[in-house]
Design a protein around this motif. Sequence first.
Motif, PDB file in Angstrom:
ATOM      1  N   ALA A 152       0.822  -1.216   0.000  1.00  0.00           N
ATOM      2  CA  ALA A 152       0.000   0.000   0.000  1.00  0.00           C
ATOM      3  C   ALA A 152       0.854   1.263   0.000  1.00  0.00           C
ATOM      4  O   ALA A 152       0.316   2.379   0.059  1.00  0.00           O
ATOM      5  CB  ALA A 152      -0.923  -0.003   1.208  1.00  0.00           C
ATOM      6  N   GLY A 153       2.176   1.100  -0.053  1.00  0.00           N
ATOM      7  CA  GLY A 153       3.063   2.247  -0.032  1.00  0.00           C
ATOM      8  C   GLY A 153       3.175   2.900   1.327  1.00  0.00           C
ATOM      9  O   GLY A 153       3.419   4.102   1.450  1.00  0.00           O
ATOM     10  N   LYS A 154       3.005   2.084   2.382  1.00  0.00           N
ATOM     11  CA  LYS A 154       3.072   2.595   3.741  1.00  0.00           C
ATOM     12  C   LYS A 154       4.133   1.833   4.533  1.00  0.00           C
ATOM     13  O   LYS A 154       4.567   0.761   4.123  1.00  0.00           O
ATOM     14  CB  LYS A 154       1.710   2.452   4.427  1.00  0.00           C
ATOM     15  N   SER A 155       4.517   2.394   5.679  1.00  0.00           N
ATOM     16  CA  SER A 155       5.479   1.743   6.553  1.00  0.00           C
ATOM     17  C   SER A 155       4.766   0.766   7.475  1.00  0.00           C
ATOM     18  O   SER A 155       3.619   0.989   7.878  1.00  0.00           O
ATOM     19  CB  SER A 155       6.238   2.772   7.397  1.00  0.00           C
ATOM     20  N   ASP A 156       5.454  -0.300   7.823  1.00  0.00           N
ATOM     21  CA  ASP A 156       4.896  -1.296   8.721  1.00  0.00           C
ATOM     22  C   ASP A 156       4.896  -0.776  10.156  1.00  0.00           C
ATOM     23  O   ASP A 156       5.700   0.091  10.527  1.00  0.00           O
ATOM     24  CB  ASP A 156       5.728  -2.579   8.629  1.00  0.00           C
ATOM     25  N   ALA A 157       3.987  -1.325  10.956  1.00  0.00           N
ATOM     26  CA  ALA A 157       3.940  -1.107  12.410  1.00  0.00           C
ATOM     27  C   ALA A 157       3.673   0.339  12.793  1.00  0.00           C
ATOM     28  O   ALA A 157       3.975   0.760  13.909  1.00  0.00           O
ATOM     29  CB  ALA A 157       5.232  -1.586  13.072  1.00  0.00           C
ATOM     30  N   GLU A 158       3.082   1.124  11.884  1.00  0.00           N
ATOM     31  CA  GLU A 158       2.735   2.498  12.200  1.00  0.00           C
ATOM     32  C   GLU A 158       1.252   2.644  12.557  1.00  0.00           C
ATOM     33  O   GLU A 158       0.780   3.737  12.827  1.00  0.00           O
ATOM     34  CB  GLU A 158       3.063   3.410  11.001  1.00  0.00           C
ATOM     35  N   VAL A 187     -10.557 -16.593  11.639  1.00  0.00           N
ATOM     36  CA  VAL A 187     -10.548 -17.448  12.831  1.00  0.00           C
ATOM     37  C   VAL A 187      -9.486 -17.052  13.850  1.00  0.00           C
ATOM     38  O   VAL A 187      -9.507 -17.534  14.987  1.00  0.00           O
ATOM     39  CB  VAL A 187     -10.342 -18.934  12.454  1.00  0.00           C
ATOM     40  N   GLY A 188      -8.541 -16.184  13.472  1.00  0.00           N
ATOM     41  CA  GLY A 188      -7.488 -15.817  14.401  1.00  0.00           C
ATOM     42  C   GLY A 188      -6.925 -14.438  14.109  1.00  0.00           C
ATOM     43  O   GLY A 188      -7.068 -13.910  13.002  1.00  0.00           O
ATOM     44  N   VAL A 189      -6.304 -13.855  15.128  1.00  0.00           N
ATOM     45  CA  VAL A 189      -5.595 -12.583  14.958  1.00  0.00           C
ATOM     46  C   VAL A 189      -4.269 -12.660  15.686  1.00  0.00           C
ATOM     47  O   VAL A 189      -4.111 -13.415  16.646  1.00  0.00           O
ATOM     48  CB  VAL A 189      -6.393 -11.372  15.492  1.00  0.00           C
ATOM     49  N   ASN A 190      -3.342 -11.861  15.213  1.00  0.00           N
ATOM     50  CA  ASN A 190      -2.045 -11.703  15.861  1.00  0.00           C
ATOM     51  C   ASN A 190      -1.974 -10.261  16.354  1.00  0.00           C
ATOM     52  O   ASN A 190      -2.090  -9.331  15.552  1.00  0.00           O
ATOM     53  CB  ASN A 190      -0.925 -11.996  14.866  1.00  0.00           C
ATOM     54  N   ILE A 191      -1.835 -10.067  17.658  1.00  0.00           N
ATOM     55  CA  ILE A 191      -1.787  -8.725  18.250  1.00  0.00           C
ATOM     56  C   ILE A 191      -0.452  -8.543  18.955  1.00  0.00           C
ATOM     57  O   ILE A 191      -0.072  -9.353  19.798  1.00  0.00           O
ATOM     58  CB  ILE A 191      -2.936  -8.523  19.257  1.00  0.00           C
ATOM     59  N   GLU A 192       0.249  -7.469  18.628  1.00  0.00           N
ATOM     60  CA  GLU A 192       1.601  -7.265  19.167  1.00  0.00           C
ATOM     61  C   GLU A 192       1.644  -6.152  20.201  1.00  0.00           C
ATOM     62  O   GLU A 192       0.801  -5.245  20.205  1.00  0.00           O
ATOM     63  CB  GLU A 192       2.561  -6.943  18.028  1.00  0.00           C
ATOM     64  N   ASP A 193       2.661  -6.219  21.052  1.00  0.00           N
ATOM     65  CA  ASP A 193       2.836  -5.178  22.061  1.00  0.00           C
ATOM     66  C   ASP A 193       3.909  -4.170  21.683  1.00  0.00           C
ATOM     67  O   ASP A 193       4.138  -3.197  22.405  1.00  0.00           O
ATOM     68  CB  ASP A 193       3.116  -5.778  23.446  1.00  0.00           C
ATOM     69  N   GLY A 194       4.567  -4.370  20.539  1.00  0.00           N
ATOM     70  CA  GLY A 194       5.532  -3.389  20.055  1.00  0.00           C
ATOM     71  C   GLY A 194       4.820  -2.131  19.593  1.00  0.00           C
ATOM     72  O   GLY A 194       3.697  -2.189  19.094  1.00  0.00           O
ATOM     73  N   ARG A 195       5.472  -0.994  19.754  1.00  0.00           N
ATOM     74  CA  ARG A 195       4.871   0.280  19.375  1.00  0.00           C
ATOM     75  C   ARG A 195       5.758   1.008  18.358  1.00  0.00           C
ATOM     76  O   ARG A 195       6.959   0.751  18.273  1.00  0.00           O
ATOM     77  CB  ARG A 195       4.656   1.156  20.612  1.00  0.00           C
ATOM     78  N   PRO A 196       5.166   1.920  17.564  1.00  0.00           N
ATOM     79  CA  PRO A 196       5.925   2.597  16.506  1.00  0.00           C
ATOM     80  C   PRO A 196       7.182   3.314  16.991  1.00  0.00           C
ATOM     81  O   PRO A 196       8.146   3.476  16.224  1.00  0.00           O
ATOM     82  CB  PRO A 196       4.906   3.601  15.937  1.00  0.00           C
ATOM     83  N   ASP A 197       7.195   3.746  18.257  1.00  0.00           N
ATOM     84  CA  ASP A 197       8.368   4.460  18.766  1.00  0.00           C
ATOM     85  C   ASP A 197       9.496   3.523  19.177  1.00  0.00           C
ATOM     86  O   ASP A 197      10.533   3.965  19.680  1.00  0.00           O
ATOM     87  CB  ASP A 197       7.979   5.362  19.944  1.00  0.00           C
ATOM     88  N   GLY A 198       9.285   2.216  18.966  1.00  0.00           N
ATOM     89  CA  GLY A 198      10.321   1.255  19.333  1.00  0.00           C
ATOM     90  C   GLY A 198      10.189   0.715  20.736  1.00  0.00           C
ATOM     91  O   GLY A 198      10.977  -0.144  21.150  1.00  0.00           O
ATOM     92  N   GLY A 199       9.202   1.191  21.470  1.00  0.00           N
ATOM     93  CA  GLY A 199       8.986   0.703  22.818  1.00  0.00           C
ATOM     94  C   GLY A 199       7.930  -0.378  22.863  1.00  0.00           C
ATOM     95  O   GLY A 199       7.500  -0.903  21.828  1.00  0.00           O
ATOM     96  N   LEU A 200       7.515  -0.704  24.071  1.00  0.00           N
ATOM     97  CA  LEU A 200       6.511  -1.735  24.286  1.00  0.00           C
ATOM     98  C   LEU A 200       5.305  -1.150  25.002  1.00  0.00           C
ATOM     99  O   LEU A 200       5.434  -0.237  25.822  1.00  0.00           O
ATOM    100  CB  LEU A 200       7.083  -2.876  25.134  1.00  0.00           C
TER     101      LEU A 200
END
Length: 262
Positions: free
Chosen positions: A50-56, A105-118
């Motif tokens: 989509a022309g975007k950055s990941d994890a933003e 049926v499933g999702v993956n949810i992360e605790d990482g944040r765009p600023d590099g923290g958690l």
Amino acid sequence: MNAYAKFRDLHRTGAPLVLPNAWDHASAAALVTAGFRAVGTTSLGVASAAGKSDAEGDTRAETVALALSLARLDALVSVDVEGGFSEDPDEVAALARELVESGVVGVNIEDGRPDGGLADPEHQCAVIRAVKRAAPDLFVNARTDTHWLSGNEERTTARVTAYQEAGADGVFVPGLRDEETIAALVDTLDVPLNILHSPGGPSLRTLADLGVRRVSCGSLLFRAALQATVATALAVAEDLPVRDGLPTYAEADALARAFVQG
């Protein structure tokens, strides 16, 4: 056995679920055609396409659109929703309901944040609890980025244990490759441990022997596709042979209609 139960059943000790991650309908359909019963998505592939950055947290619309498309396939689909595209647990729960309604049926949810923290662990547990209240059958794979950020084993164990207690159906520790640490986590957890495949890490057989019940490809397939695309273009430009065995035009075109559920 319904789709949710079938997906859970694929997380087996000694024979882990190998979950390939797609970034569009064609890549997912090709994987299903190859025999993969379950398919995940890769947030990097979705964002990059989509022309975007990941994890933003900027690809909610693209992620939902892909989920709707993949739900047409005769496959068990798990969607990478990054951090849930919101800091509000209720909004993440609403997304979960939307995905369930589409057939995911499933999702993956992360605790990482765009600023590099958690994310604060208590906040992340609140998100997991909200999602499970909204979609009790949905397989929530709770990812922690502790190992990528610091490799701190105690912090990793504390987080995955808390996420399990909050209701996560599985936990995911990308970047973890140490066999002793993997075995220790397996012994600590009641839910399946998900490990990211690493070309230089433990083999699938080793991970299975350690008790890992899910091995994800992550962004690997998307990055491999980019490499193959450039290599093929260079072969044409340099008048070199193009790799044999490519899908025909008709086969590629047919992926748009492949395995559509009636």
